[in-house]
Structure formats: C-alpha cells, structure tokens
Design a protein around this motif. Structure first.
Motif, PDB file in Angstrom:
ATOM      1  N   ILE A 227     -12.057 -33.725  -9.206  1.00 44.64           N
ATOM      2  CA  ILE A 227     -11.274 -33.320 -10.362  1.00 44.64           C
ATOM      3  C   ILE A 227     -10.723 -31.944 -10.048  1.00 44.64           C
ATOM      4  O   ILE A 227     -11.434 -31.082  -9.539  1.00 44.64           O
ATOM      5  CB  ILE A 227     -12.138 -33.259 -11.623  1.00 44.64           C
ATOM      6  CG1 ILE A 227     -12.599 -34.651 -11.993  1.00 44.64           C
ATOM      7  CG2 ILE A 227     -11.377 -32.623 -12.755  1.00 44.64           C
ATOM      8  CD1 ILE A 227     -13.426 -34.697 -13.220  1.00 44.64           C
TER       9      ILE A 227
ATOM     10  N   THR B 418      -4.831 -32.886  -5.650  1.00 45.31           N
ATOM     11  CA  THR B 418      -6.288 -32.877  -5.558  1.00 45.31           C
ATOM     12  C   THR B 418      -6.705 -32.648  -4.119  1.00 45.31           C
ATOM     13  O   THR B 418      -7.599 -31.866  -3.833  1.00 45.31           O
ATOM     14  CB  THR B 418      -6.844 -34.206  -6.051  1.00 45.31           C
ATOM     15  OG1 THR B 418      -6.183 -34.549  -7.244  1.00 45.31           O
ATOM     16  CG2 THR B 418      -8.319 -34.095  -6.305  1.00 45.31           C
ATOM     17  N   ILE B 507     -14.656 -40.579 -12.940  1.00 47.38           N
ATOM     18  CA  ILE B 507     -13.694 -39.475 -12.960  1.00 47.38           C
ATOM     19  C   ILE B 507     -12.931 -39.462 -14.277  1.00 47.38           C
ATOM     20  O   ILE B 507     -12.767 -38.408 -14.899  1.00 47.38           O
ATOM     21  CB  ILE B 507     -12.724 -39.604 -11.770  1.00 47.38           C
ATOM     22  CG1 ILE B 507     -13.477 -39.364 -10.464  1.00 47.38           C
ATOM     23  CG2 ILE B 507     -11.596 -38.622 -11.885  1.00 47.38           C
ATOM     24  CD1 ILE B 507     -14.066 -38.008 -10.354  1.00 47.38           C
ATOM     25  N   GLU B 511     -13.184 -36.426 -16.858  1.00 44.18           N
ATOM     26  CA  GLU B 511     -11.976 -35.728 -17.294  1.00 44.18           C
ATOM     27  C   GLU B 511     -11.861 -35.735 -18.810  1.00 44.18           C
ATOM     28  O   GLU B 511     -11.418 -34.756 -19.405  1.00 44.18           O
ATOM     29  CB  GLU B 511     -10.737 -36.362 -16.664  1.00 44.18           C
ATOM     30  CG  GLU B 511     -10.553 -35.871 -15.249  1.00 44.18           C
ATOM     31  CD  GLU B 511      -9.282 -36.388 -14.629  1.00 44.18           C
ATOM     32  OE1 GLU B 511      -8.640 -37.263 -15.228  1.00 44.18           O
ATOM     33  OE2 GLU B 511      -8.947 -35.912 -13.550  1.00 44.18           O
ATOM     34  N   ASP B 512     -12.263 -36.835 -19.389  1.00 41.63           N
ATOM     35  CA  ASP B 512     -12.296 -36.854 -20.847  1.00 41.63           C
ATOM     36  C   ASP B 512     -13.230 -35.778 -21.368  1.00 41.63           C
ATOM     37  O   ASP B 512     -12.952 -35.099 -22.348  1.00 41.63           O
ATOM     38  CB  ASP B 512     -12.770 -38.224 -21.345  1.00 41.63           C
ATOM     39  CG  ASP B 512     -11.677 -39.262 -21.219  1.00 41.63           C
ATOM     40  OD1 ASP B 512     -10.516 -38.857 -21.101  1.00 41.63           O
ATOM     41  OD2 ASP B 512     -12.000 -40.454 -21.235  1.00 41.63           O
ATOM     42  N   CYS B 514     -14.032 -33.028 -19.908  1.00 37.78           N
ATOM     43  CA  CYS B 514     -13.454 -31.695 -19.734  1.00 37.78           C
ATOM     44  C   CYS B 514     -12.266 -31.491 -20.636  1.00 37.78           C
ATOM     45  O   CYS B 514     -11.749 -30.378 -20.721  1.00 37.78           O
ATOM     46  CB  CYS B 514     -12.964 -31.481 -18.312  1.00 37.78           C
ATOM     47  SG  CYS B 514     -14.182 -31.718 -17.084  1.00 37.78           S
ATOM     48  N   GLN B 516      -9.413 -32.704 -19.934  1.00 40.94           N
ATOM     49  CA  GLN B 516      -8.252 -32.547 -19.053  1.00 40.94           C
ATOM     50  C   GLN B 516      -7.519 -33.871 -18.960  1.00 40.94           C
ATOM     51  O   GLN B 516      -8.128 -34.927 -18.984  1.00 40.94           O
ATOM     52  CB  GLN B 516      -8.708 -32.157 -17.650  1.00 40.94           C
ATOM     53  CG  GLN B 516      -9.323 -30.813 -17.569  1.00 40.94           C
ATOM     54  CD  GLN B 516      -9.552 -30.429 -16.132  1.00 40.94           C
ATOM     55  OE1 GLN B 516      -9.722 -29.277 -15.843  1.00 40.94           O
ATOM     56  NE2 GLN B 516      -9.570 -31.392 -15.255  1.00 40.94           N
ATOM     57  N   TRP B 517      -6.252 -33.753 -18.799  1.00 42.88           N
ATOM     58  CA  TRP B 517      -5.482 -34.970 -18.613  1.00 42.88           C
ATOM     59  C   TRP B 517      -4.928 -34.968 -17.208  1.00 42.88           C
ATOM     60  O   TRP B 517      -4.340 -34.008 -16.767  1.00 42.88           O
ATOM     61  CB  TRP B 517      -4.312 -35.038 -19.580  1.00 42.88           C
ATOM     62  CG  TRP B 517      -4.748 -35.317 -20.971  1.00 42.88           C
ATOM     63  CD1 TRP B 517      -6.000 -35.197 -21.468  1.00 42.88           C
ATOM     64  CD2 TRP B 517      -3.920 -35.759 -22.028  1.00 42.88           C
ATOM     65  NE1 TRP B 517      -6.015 -35.539 -22.783  1.00 42.88           N
ATOM     66  CE2 TRP B 517      -4.745 -35.886 -23.165  1.00 42.88           C
ATOM     67  CE3 TRP B 517      -2.579 -36.045 -22.148  1.00 42.88           C
ATOM     68  CZ2 TRP B 517      -4.277 -36.300 -24.385  1.00 42.88           C
ATOM     69  CZ3 TRP B 517      -2.101 -36.459 -23.368  1.00 42.88           C
ATOM     70  CH2 TRP B 517      -2.942 -36.581 -24.480  1.00 42.88           C
ATOM     71  N   SER B 518      -5.101 -36.088 -16.556  1.00 46.47           N
ATOM     72  CA  SER B 518      -4.459 -36.186 -15.254  1.00 46.47           C
ATOM     73  C   SER B 518      -4.217 -37.660 -14.995  1.00 46.47           C
ATOM     74  O   SER B 518      -4.281 -38.464 -15.901  1.00 46.47           O
ATOM     75  CB  SER B 518      -5.324 -35.580 -14.170  1.00 46.47           C
ATOM     76  OG  SER B 518      -6.368 -36.465 -13.870  1.00 46.47           O
ATOM     77  N   TYR B 521      -6.558 -40.339 -16.202  1.00 46.48           N
ATOM     78  CA  TYR B 521      -6.462 -40.580 -17.632  1.00 46.48           C
ATOM     79  C   TYR B 521      -5.306 -41.533 -17.920  1.00 46.48           C
ATOM     80  O   TYR B 521      -5.443 -42.526 -18.631  1.00 46.48           O
ATOM     81  CB  TYR B 521      -6.248 -39.241 -18.346  1.00 46.48           C
ATOM     82  CG  TYR B 521      -6.014 -39.370 -19.811  1.00 46.48           C
ATOM     83  CD1 TYR B 521      -7.094 -39.467 -20.687  1.00 46.48           C
ATOM     84  CD2 TYR B 521      -4.732 -39.416 -20.332  1.00 46.48           C
ATOM     85  CE1 TYR B 521      -6.880 -39.596 -22.035  1.00 46.48           C
ATOM     86  CE2 TYR B 521      -4.516 -39.551 -21.679  1.00 46.48           C
ATOM     87  CZ  TYR B 521      -5.596 -39.640 -22.531  1.00 46.48           C
ATOM     88  OH  TYR B 521      -5.380 -39.782 -23.863  1.00 46.48           O
TER      89      TYR B 521
END
Lengths: 244, 818
Positions: A227, B418, B507, B511-512, B514, B516-518, B521
C-alpha cells in the motif's frame, strides 16, 4: 514489554483553536518519537504518513486511545470484504505486532496499529536483495498468521477450509462443498510439493511456514502486498466510519 | 545503408534465404511478365463440342466463342495484392524453418531484409512498386487489424493496474518526443550549412510526430522470452498501443496546421481542446460499440457460424464511425476490443472464440508483415533525398529525447507508483523505443504538398532501419546482461490462485481501514458493479465464477481425464479430489441439463485456457502448449502404468475405490478427522502440477502407497456401497476403458488442442456420458443409465467387458497400440 504508546487527554480537549496548535506541537513530538521508535524496528513510514494514519486511527476509534474490534467492524466499506474477519483479526493478533508474543488482544493502541500497517509498506529503490527477501518473508508471515488461527505453527486442513470458504462466501453460487473441495485440493497440492516421498501411513498435518513459503515461491509479492500510504489527507473523502 | 548490407550478409550466410530468394524472384518474375501479355481474348482451341445441342444464344459477332481468354486488367488489383500477401507469408514461413535466427534477429528485420531484396530486383528491372500504400488504404484497411490485434490481446489485469503509467507515457511521452524533436530539428534547420532552411516549424513538428510513434513488436517478443517483470512489459505494450492513437491525432492536427500559412495562438488552444475531444470521443464510441457487441453475442447461440463475424464487424464499425466524425478511430477500436473481449469470450462458443483469436492474429500479423515488407521495397525503389545533417540529427534527437523523456517522466510518475521503476527498467523502456510500421506508413502517406516529403521519407526510413536493426538485435543481449527484474508467470496452482485473491482482498480491506482510495478500491467496486449489473445484462449464461473456481475446475478436469485414461493406482485419488465437489445435493437431472453438460464442460475448458494466455506477441498465436502438456503428461503416466509390477496389487480394488465415496459426503465425513491420509492423493496432484518432480522420484513411493492403501479403501467400499453400484461400476468402467483407448490413440498424435474438440467429435451419447462423469460425479450414472444404454445387454455383448472387469486383462490390450 514496551509501554503502549498513549496519547493523553489533550486529544479530547482540543476544542479551542489555541489548544489545537498546542495539541499539534505536542503530538508532533510524540509522533516523531513514534517514528524514531518504529524506525528502530525497521518501519519506514514517514512522519506525514504516520500523521495521516493517526488521524484515521482517531476517526475509527472515536477519539479513544485504543481501538476495538467493534470499531473496525463498523467500517461500512469493509462490509463487502469476504475476508473481513481475518483482516480485522490480524490487527489484534499479537504475532503481527513485532512483540514476539502470541495470542490476541481485544484492544490495540496506535503503535500496534502502525506495526500491523507496516507490513504493507512498499519496498524502496534502495533496498538490497536481502532486505527485500526479508520483507517478503514478513509479508508471507502475515498471510500465514492470518490462516493459522490457533498459532500452532501449521495451517491445518480445517483452518485452510475456513479461509477458502470465507474467501468464496461473497462470490455467489458456490456452495460450501465446492469451497471445501478446493481447500482439499490446495492442501493436496501443498502436500505433494513438499513431501513427495510420503509414506502410505503418513498424515500431512498441515502447512508449516516453510511449506507455505515453498508453495508461494515464484509468486511475485512486490506488486501485490503493498500500500502506498498517502502523504496527503484523504479522509475527507467521506469514507470514514459511520458512527463517528 | 551499410548497416543493411551487413545484415544482408549475415542472413545470407544462413543459407535458407536462398530458397526464399529464388521463391521471391520466381513470384516476382511471374508478376512482372503477366502484364506484358496481351490482355485481350486469346483463342487457342475451338469450343468444346459446340454443336452438341441447340445454340442458346446466337453470336452477335462473327467471331467464334473464345475458349481461352485472359482478362488480366479485371483481376489485376486483387491478384497483385494476393501475390504480395503470399510472398510475405512465404517469407514468414522461411524464417521459422530455421528457428535460431528468429531468436536473435527480430522478425521485422528479416522482413525488411526480404523487402530490400525484392526491392532490389524490382529496381533492376525498372518495375514500379504497387501503389498499395496509399493514405486511404492504410488508414481504412491496414491500420485497424494491427490495432485490433494489440488491443484484443492486451493482458487486461496488468494493464488496468498500470493504466496511469501507460497513459502517462503514451500521451505525455509522445507529446514530449514530438515537441522536443520538432523544436530541436527546427533549430537545426536554422543552420545554413545544412541547406534545409525552408522547412518550417509546423513541418518539423509533423515529422517529429511521425517518428515518435514507437512500435516495439520486436522488443515485446524479447521481453516475453526473457519474461521481464510485468510492469515493464505492460508499460511498453500499452505505450505502443496508445501512442499510435496519440500520434495519429497529432499527425492529423499537424497535417492540418502545416497547410496553414500562419498559426495564431488561438489555434494552439483549439488544437489542445481538439486533442481531448478526439481522444475521449474515440473512447466513448469504443465503449458504446463494445457493449453493443457483447450484448449481441448474448443472442448468437443459434447462429454459431457467423458468431465471430460480429466481433469484427462491430470493431470495424467503431473504427469507421469514429473516422466519420474525425475522432480518434484507434482509441475507438482499442476501447471497443478491451470492453467487449471479456463478455464476448464468455458468450461465444469455444470454437468461435478460437476463430476470433486466430483471425484477429492473422489479420494483424499480415498487415504488419506487409508494411515491413513494403518498407524494404520502398527503401530501394523510391527516390531519396539524402541530407546528412538533417538525417543524422534526426537520429540523434530521436534517441536523446526518448532517453530524456523516459528519465524525466519516470521521475514524475515514480512517486505515484507502488513499485517504482528502477534504472534498469527505465533503460528497458527507453531502449525499447523502436520505430516501426506506423511511422513508415504515416510518412509515406504524407500529402505531396509538403515540400520536403522525400527528405522526410528518407529520414524516417533511416530512423526505422537504425532502430529496428541496431536496437532490435542488441536488446536481447542487453536485457539479459543488465538482468532486469523478472516475473515468473507460469504459476498455475490452486494455492497461488487462492493467495492472490487473499492478497487482493487484504489490500482492499487494509486500504479501507486506512481510509485510502486507490486502484484496489476501485477494482473492488468495479467487480461488484460488474457482477451485479453488467454480467446480468451482457452474458447469456450468467454464473459469477471466481477465478479460483475456474482453476479448480481445470485441475479437476485434468484429474478426471487422467482417471479416464490412467489404469493404475492413481485412481484412488479420484474420490477425494473429484467427488466432494461433485456430490452436490442436486441429483435429478432434467433432459436439457444433461444436454447442456457437454456445452458447459467445453466452455469451462476454454475459459481456463484463456486465462493462461495473457501474453502473446504480435507474431505468434496464443500458445496452447498447456493443454499439450497435459496430454504429454498423461501419456507419460500411462506408459508408467504399463510398466510391469506397478499395477499388480492395485488393479483389483480400483473400481471399488473409485466409487467408494457416497454422494453427499465429503472426505472428513468418511474418515475420522485427523486420519485422512494424503499419501496417494498427492500422486495425482503432483502429476497434475509437477510432472518433472514426479518422474524423478515417484516410482518407489507410488507402488508402495497404492499397495498399502488398498485394504482400507476396500473395506470402506464394502460397507458403504450398495450392490447396485457394483453393476453400475462395470458399465462405467467399461465406458471409461473405451474412452480411454480412444484418448490414447489421439494423444499419441499429440494434437495440442485435443481435449476440447475431442469432445465435440465424440458421439452425443459418449459426450453426454463423459460430461456427466466430469460434472456430476460418477454416482450420477445411475440416473443417466436408463437413457443412453441399458447396462445388461452391452455388458454381455461387448467382448471387452471381460477385459474391463479385470484390468489385468485389459492392460495388455493397450500395449500393442502404443
């Protein structure tokens, strides 16, 4: 055991603009301390990222010092994740917190949260091959721990089946039998790769970490288990916790 | 020039070229002669029995009816095209006669070389090259297949994972190159010594655009051979695809601008706006036509024979309509192919799918072959304007700006990736910037109003030859030398599949957490949308299927096939691997269900196959070596089982073991937990996945394990299986034997595509039986029994029944056939 990293009551008191700056300065020092300490344990997360994560942590915990399983389970975006339980469980698993202990806890502080998050940091360009290998092992260990729920060092068939079942639970028409059969087949595969000369009466108890490494040997982890922790704040994007 | 001759010398050493040489000269000779023949009618013989019947239509003229006429002008164009295509194809055959040469010298080099030879011959007999490569012909007939080919075989998952970088390099990189090279060349033009002051800025930019279209076919095949990391591969692949689109847009724009006497600032802004309109408009049309195509194939199950046609017609339509509105037709066809591929391949039958792939590949590769071929011919036959200064500086700038561009653009994009590109990757990217077919075609189709068209053509050819020959040949050793990070792509085990999915989900989950969107997601969101809405609309047989299940089915099928053929103790593995899955509660089958089994089975086969062929070069068809591998493996296992002694103890209880697991019960309901032994199951699995390992060390373990396992299994059978099953087993066994024999025969011919078509060719009865076998467990044979054949009569009538019942007798029968 290290004392858990605590934020004092200032967190809750920061209502006036004055105290906000005071809070930030105080917190910065703490976060820097945290950064230093995490650097000691080879966590390469920058201060900015830590700040972001801390903001998120507070958002999730409802401005508490610690976070509980219920806090995490109530994240709406996580609701669709088939392996939600395992993911959340991993955060409360002491094995993932670099403390050399086993078992799980009910509450984790920010530092533990960071520790678990640090498993997902991407490799940098400067890393040597050994460091990358170590990183890979660490990530594999994380996955392994996710499967090995009773912490006996092996993933048994029952545990594996459970994982596969959870994994497939959201993909519609696949029954439990199918999931079990897949887990069985996967297990056989591990057994056949690792113990090719097994006697007739031998019983393959489960996947040890060595076998686990072996079976995922060629798999490229670099593009998967990473991440990019964001430097900028994205929590404004309305993906926060519903209860807060 | 001396480069080419050097290469000529090298290739000629190989000897086989002589063959092509004569071949081409022969063809050429015939081509050259034909037009000189009189094109009017030539009467050679009297008509065949003219008075045999009443004259239907009396002659208006006095002449007799000609018996032999030639009307060359009528067929000239298609005839010549056919001959050219044929000649180019012969050349391709020639290259692959001698395998080693295509490893070290890219095919495009060889094609250009052949073209040079043919051009040389044509030049010596003062023959004009055919005017095939006109602007309209190129844009309407040759470009679409090339682009469709790359787009259709684009590996989807890595592409979407790297889409940002791909577009960044394709769009910004091309702009960078065009503007950089154009400006620098314009600066060079100001130097009086070179004598090219008359080239203005617009023309320079136009020319720079043309030579910034990279075409790294040769590089891609090298990358694939050494299996460089996925990220690098996909960026080069995607760049070449979208860069074509950008180049053509820029080309049209600059072409327009080059004709304008003065360029005002507002035109620049309009140009920028147009650039986006053109790009996104093309995308929009592509998506529209893609979904329409997918939706159409939902209804084509009754008209299988024209199914593949829809794919081509819709993509071509997307291209043409985009062209109609002068928006980016390349973008349209690319997005169309990307959108529809996933749904179409699920809707159409396996054969149609194969057909589509073959035809896409064929058209694309022929178009490209022709362009390279013409490049060679034109290099010799056209009039050149050689200007040392301009051409050398073009070469230099093309090289420098590409390198600089990659360096700078990577520095900008790396923080957003990344996995950042390291210097080796960057080198691969920069060095992989070969110029190819598109550049040549673009420069050749320049309007004549461009004053220095000859110079541009010469310079472009020089750049192409330089990059294709020098970089194309040297990239393989260089990549191997600097040791670019590589990816292992041949992992095809269930565990890997499961863990890939687990990682993806983890992952996405983290990410959810955190906040964060990437892209994970978005991938999650899209998959949800896809499963819930798109698939329901676009796919006929809508059953959401995760990739694990697909893989599992494949392995299961592999297993089942081994069981069918395999005669030795391996069969004991069947219940644990096959039947728990198949022992579904659904036990009654309706007639249509049974009919569909066959279809579903073959469909699953192709789905699985398509999963494994993500990477293909432009010059090779999707490789089907995997199914071949299965066959070879099976072959080996049969041979092993024929070895004396290995089956002695295992044979008798085999059929019992095979049916030892009652339907509806899985492994652990039968064995007490903790007692499950994988000793013999592992054999099958290792056979499926690790052939080499097995052949090394399996022999001793196998015989002992199968022997030792027997009593246990047999006891189980006796207690749990009804006597009805025993009769049934014999039928199944016999059938299996029959099928097994036929499979062995065919597998000895090593047809790589055996598994799927085989099933089609078998009789309906047999096919149904086998489908049933695979899908629903061998217990279902009870249900199936009344329909196709009653067990008792055939049981007695068939002379092989005895053999089937006693495998000891059956096996020797196989031996002579081997």
């Amino acid at each position: 055991m290290e004392a858990p990293f605590r934020f004092d009551q200032q967190t809750c008191l920061c209502t006036t603009p004055l105290s906000v700056s005071a809070y930030y300065s105080a917190q910065n020092t703490r976060l820097e301390a945290s950064e230093k300490r995490t650097k000691g344990s080879k966590i390469n997360i920058s201060l900015e990222q830590i700040k972001n994560l801390h903001k998120r942590f507070q958002q999730l915990s409802g401005d508490e010092d610690t976070i509980s399983k219920e806090n995490l389970e109530s994240i709406p975006t996580l609701a669709n994740n088939p392996i939600r339980k395992q993911i959340i469980g991993a955060f409360f698993d002491k094995r993932n917190q670099h403390r050399g202990e086993a078992g799980s806890c009910d509450q984790i502080g920010f530092e533990q949260f960071l520790m678990v998050m640090s498993h997902f940091r991407p490799p940098t360009l400067k890393m040597t091959a050994e460091e990358k290998e170590a990183m890979r092992r660490e990530k594999l260990r994380f996955l392994f721990n996710m499967h090995d729920t009773d912490n006996d060092g092996t993933i048994t068939l029952v545990e594996y089946r459970k994982v596969v079942e959870e994994l497939l639970s959201k993909s519609g028409s696949i029954g439990q039998e199918a999931a079990e059969a897949i887990a069985d087949a996967a297990m056989l595969e591990v057994a056949s790769t690792n113990v090719p000369t097994m006697g007739p009466d031998d019983f393959y108890e489960g996947i040890t970490f060595e076998h686990f490494e072996q079976i995922l040997k060629g798999l490229e982890m670099e593009s998967r288990m990473h991440i990019r922790f964001l430097d900028v704040d994205t929590t404004t994007m309305r993906c926060g916790k519903s209860t807060s | 020039m001396d480069l080419c001759t050097m290469d000529l010398r090298i290739t000629r050493q190989r000897g086989f070229l002589l063959f092509i040489f004569t071949c081409s000269s022969l063809l050429h000779g015939s081509r050259g002669e034909i037009p000189s023949k009189p094109t009017g009618g030539v009467t050679i013989l009297p008509p065949i029995k003219p008075d045999n019947g009443p004259q239907a239509f009396p002659d208006a003229e006095k002449e007799n009816m000609p018996v032999f006429t030639m009307n060359y002008s009528r067929i000239q164009i298609p005839f010549e095209i056919t001959l050219w295509v044929l000649l180019a194809s012969f050349a391709k055959i020639g290259f692959h006669v001698y395998k080693k040469i295509t490893v070290w010298v890219p095919e495009s080099c060889l094609l250009i070389t052949i073209g040079l030879i043919v051009g040389g011959i044509m030049h010596s007999v003062h023959e004009e090259p055919p005017a095939v490569l006109r602007s309209n012909v190129f844009f309407l007939y040759m470009l679409p297949p090339i682009v469709l080919d790359s787009a259709y075989f684009m590996p989807t998952r890595p592409f979407f994972e790297n889409i940002g970088t791909v577009l960044w390099f394709a769009v910004v990189g091309t702009l960078w190159n065009s503007i950089g090279i154009g400006m620098s060349l314009y600066a060079i033009c100001q130097i009086e010594a070179f004598g090219v002051q008359d080239i203005n800025l617009q023309e320079n930019l136009l020319f720079a655009t043309i030579i910034s279209a990279v075409d790294p076919v040769a590089v891609l095949s090298v990358f694939e051979d050494v299996s460089v990391n996925e990220q690098l591969y996909i960026v080069v692949f995607g760049e070449c695809l979208f860069n074509d689109a950008v180049t053509v847009v820029l080309y049209n724009m600059f072409n327009f601008v080059a004709e304008m006497p003065v360029v005002e600032p507002v035109d620049v802004f309009l140009g920028v706006a147009r650039f986006f309109v053109v790009g996104f408009g093309g995308m929009g049309f592509g998506i529209l036509f893609g979904f329409t195509a997918a939706f159409t194939t939902r209804f084509t199950s009754r008209v299988r024979e024209i199914e593949p046609l829809f794919i081509f017609m819709y993509s071509y339509l997307a291209y043409l309509v985009a062209e109609l509105f002068s928006i980016s037709s390349i973008m349209a066809i690319v997005t169309c192919a990307l959108t529809m591929k996933y749904y179409v391949e699920e809707n159409v039958s396996q054969r149609s799918c194969t057909t589509i792939r073959h035809v896409v590949k064929m058209l694309g590769s022929i178009a490209e072959t022709l362009i390279f071929f013409f490049l060679g011919v034109v290099t010799i036959t056209t009039d050149h304007e050689w200007n040392w200064g301009y051409i050398l500086f073009t070469l230099l700038f093309a090289f420098v700006w590409r390198g600089l561009g990659v360096l700078v653009l990577t520095q900008i994009i790396n923080p957003f990736r990344t996995i950042p590109f390291n210097f080796k990757d960057q080198f691969g990217l920069a060095y992989g910037g070969l110029r190819g077919a598109i550049s040549f075609a673009l420069v050749f189709t320049l309007p004549d109003s461009i004053g220095r068209k000859q110079l541009f053509v010469t310079a472009t050819i020089a750049v192409i030859l330089f990059t294709v020959f020098l970089q194309g040949i040297s990239i393989r050793p260089l990549i191997e030398f600097i040791n670019v990070r590589r990816t292992n792509r041949n992992l095809d085990t269930i565990n890997v599949e499961i863990h890939c999915r687990i990682m993806d989900h983890t992952i996405a989950g983290i990410e959810d957490l955190c906040g964060q969107w990437s892209h994970f997601y978005w991938k999650d969101k899209f998959m949800k949308f896809n499963n819930q809405i798109l698939r329901k609309i676009l796919i006929r047989d809508n059953r959401a299927e995760s990739s694990i299940v697909a893989l599992y089915k494949k392995l299961e099928l592999q297993n089942a096939m081994e069981i069918l053929d395999d005669v030795s103790g391996d069969i004991s593995a069947a219940p644990s691997v096959v039947s728990p899955y198949e022992a579904k509660p659904k036990r009654k089958f309706l007639a249509p269900d049974l009919k569909n089994m066959h279809d579903i089975l073959s469909k699953n086969m192709y789905k699985i196959r398509q999963r494994t062929v993500a990477y293909t070069t432009k010059h090779a068809l999707p490789n089907e070596s995997q199914s071949k591998e299965i066959l070879i493996r099976r072959h080996a296992s049969i041979r092993r089982s024929l070895r004396p002694g290995s089956f002695q103890s295992s044979v008798v209880p085999k059929s019992h073991k095979y049916f030892s697991l009652p339907a509806g019960k899985s492994l652990d309901s039968k064995f007490p937990p903790g007692m499950t032994s994988y000793a013999d199951d592992e054999e099958t699995m290792s056979e499926a996945a690790y052939p080499s390992r097995r052949s090394r060390l399996v022999q001793p373990a196998r015989s002992s394990s199968s022997r030792a396992m027997m009593p246990l299994r047999r006891l189980d059978t006796l207690t749990e299986v009804h006597s009805v099953d025993v009769v049934d087993e014999k039928v199944g066994d016999r059938r299996r034997a029959a099928r097994g024999t036929s499979r062995t025969n065919s597998s000895s011919s090593r047809d790589p595509r055996i598994p799927a078509p085989q099933r089609h060719h078998s009789s309906a009865d047999n096919g149904r039986g086998s489908a049933d076998n695979f899908r629903n467990g061998h217990h279902e044979e009870e249900e199936e029994e009344p329909q196709p054949l009653s067990p008792a009569p055939s049981w007695t009538a068939e002379p092989r029944e005895d053999a089937a019942q006693n495998p000891l007798l059956r096996r020797p029968q196989w031996k002579p056939k081997k």
